[in-house]
Motif scaffolding. Sequence first.
Motif, mmCIF file in Angstrom:
data_model
loop_
_atom_site.group_PDB
_atom_site.id
_atom_site.type_symbol
_atom_site.label_atom_id
_atom_site.label_comp_id
_atom_site.label_asym_id
_atom_site.label_seq_id
_atom_site.Cartn_x
_atom_site.Cartn_y
_atom_site.Cartn_z
ATOM 1 N N SER A 84 -3.512 1.573 -2.541
ATOM 2 C CA SER A 84 -2.207 0.916 -2.503
ATOM 3 C C SER A 84 -2.174 -0.266 -3.461
ATOM 4 C CB SER A 84 -1.907 0.439 -1.080
ATOM 5 O OG SER A 84 -2.778 -0.629 -0.717
ATOM 6 N N ALA A 85 -0.970 -0.764 -3.696
ATOM 7 C CA ALA A 85 -0.810 -1.951 -4.550
ATOM 8 C C ALA A 85 -1.506 -3.142 -3.889
ATOM 9 C CB ALA A 85 0.672 -2.257 -4.735
ATOM 10 N N ASP A 87 -1.133 -6.119 -3.044
ATOM 11 C CA ASP A 87 -0.202 -7.224 -2.833
ATOM 12 C C ASP A 87 -0.087 -7.642 -1.372
ATOM 13 O OD1 ASP A 87 1.138 -5.087 -1.736
ATOM 14 O OD2 ASP A 87 2.811 -5.098 -3.158
ATOM 15 N N THR A 262 -6.288 -8.003 -4.007
ATOM 16 C CA THR A 262 -5.214 -8.741 -3.352
ATOM 17 C C THR A 262 -5.448 -10.240 -3.569
ATOM 18 O OG1 THR A 262 -4.977 -7.024 -1.652
ATOM 19 C CG2 THR A 262 -4.077 -9.196 -1.142
#
Length: 325
Positions: A84-85, A87, A262
């Motif tokens: 996943s991103a 973020d 992240t």
Amino acid sequence: MRRRHLLTTAAAAVAAPALATGAHAQAFPSKPIRILIPFAPGGTSDILARLLQPHLQAALGQSVVVENRTGANGNIAVDLVAKSAPDGSTLVLTDLGSVTISPAVMKLPFDVVKDFNGVTVLAYSPHMLAVAPDRPYKTVAEMIAYAKANPDKLNYATAGLGSAPHLAGALFAQELGLKWTFIPMKGGAEAIQQVSGGHADALFNGMIATLPHVKNGKLHGLAVSSAKRSELAPDLPTVAEATGLKNFVTGSWQGFLAAAGTPPATLERLHVEIEKATKIPEVAVRLKELGAEPVLSKPAQSDTWRAEQVANWAKVVKDTGIKLE
């Protein structure tokens, strides 16, 4: 004037990315947050996520959605987070014990150490050894005697092959010279259903999910796998007490993971809000009722702990020669 204009323009151009980066960091969370649960509803991770969800949603000012994504012994949800991103908007709450065991027993599409940033190790609860209530053995000693008198007759429902409850059962059986057949389930909730329904004989499973079923009589508790007896089930001996196996400590270390990369500020914000949520009186009381001991390690501590556990479990698997069918 021309020179002054150029210098001012250049300074603004240099400052703009920094300002944009700062604005981006301050914007978290800028979209809804998904908490993926690798197992079916009713398991330990699911219970904890739904306990925290409304409080995190209020604190973060964004919708927080708890989503069960089962399969591949919990690794589908974990892999989704790895890809996943980075973020902070997609997290997984899972049994980190099972995650750190996995590299020693199976091929994975991700690196448990390198592909994640820890948010926090949330809570520890021991495994509970429990059996179907209609079985003829009511103590650990009676179950051991029955198993030795009836080799290969006992079966064991586990929350997925290679999971922490599976390895706890395999280690228990090997140390005591027992034989039982492992029946893999999609999670702890299904394992409980199989044993309480009389379709399987025994299980080790997280105390958070298991204790309510012992209290309502659907399961019969035999022991806990912590170093000392649980305040919630003081009549149950530890595995070490019941068997003489020294240092037999297993359990569920529940924790949050995010994708590697992240931003540290995002990880810290998540950690802070999760820790605050666990201190809300009704949440704190509920955690205690569930037998969950808050840990709340910092993100960097969580990463260090995870790497240490991967190495520790690899050694256990190698030294004991445990084979996962």
